[in-house]
Design a protein around this motif. Structure first.
Motif, PDB file in Angstrom:
ATOM      1  N   GLU A  69       4.354   5.805   2.315  1.00  0.00           N
ATOM      2  CA  GLU A  69       3.715   6.965   3.044  1.00  0.00           C
ATOM      3  C   GLU A  69       3.932   8.207   2.379  1.00  0.00           C
ATOM      4  O   GLU A  69       5.065   8.984   2.236  1.00  0.00           O
ATOM      5  N   ILE A 128       2.500  -1.828   4.349  1.00  0.00           N
ATOM      6  CA  ILE A 128       2.616  -0.487   3.945  1.00  0.00           C
ATOM      7  C   ILE A 128       3.846  -0.273   3.340  1.00  0.00           C
ATOM      8  O   ILE A 128       4.928  -0.471   3.775  1.00  0.00           O
ATOM      9  N   TRP A 187       0.847  -1.228   0.045  1.00  0.00           N
ATOM     10  CA  TRP A 187      -0.027   0.083  -0.207  1.00  0.00           C
ATOM     11  C   TRP A 187       0.789   1.256  -0.073  1.00  0.00           C
ATOM     12  O   TRP A 187       1.846   1.382   0.359  1.00  0.00           O
TER      13      TRP A 187
END
Length: 118
Positions: A46, A43, A17
């Motif tokens: 970010e 993840i 992600w």
């Protein structure tokens, strides 16, 4: 997998992600929805800018979460596809607030009617 279809939670947990930074409303909504799956949530990146996240998803194998309104231009151009994950609650509430003595014009009333319908 592609197109506008439902994915299961196990499907999205195998993907990497790109997410909003901690503290953003979108990031908080997604983190709350993923709270039961944190140990399996992958993840990969970010970022602070929604436009950068949209573009990363459009050009890579990463997946992301953002409002349909933000994604619509890329969905319309078929650069992104929407997936649905029934196990994730990704709704958030918005409130319209005004001074208690504010006079509501016809335009304001029409706007509030639209907001309630969304």
């Amino acid at each position: 997998m592609g197109g506008r279809q439902a994915w299961g939670i196990d499907d999205v947990l195998t993907e990497r992600w790109v997410v909003r930074e901690k503290g953003s409303d979108t990031g908080q909504t997604l983190a709350t929805a993923m709270r039961l799956y944190l140990s399996r949530w992958r993840i990969g990146m970010e970022h602070q800018q929604i436009e950068a996240i949209l573009e990363m998803v459009a050009v890579s194998s990463l997946i992301g979460c953002f409002s349909r309104v933000a994604a619509q231009p890329l969905i319309s151009r078929r650069r992104l596809v929407e997936i649905k994950v029934p196990e994730l609650e990704l709704q958030r509430r918005f409130y319209v607030m005004t001074h208690k003595a504010k006079y509501f014009t016809a335009g304001i009333r029409a706007f509030l009617d639209i907001c309630e319908g969304v």
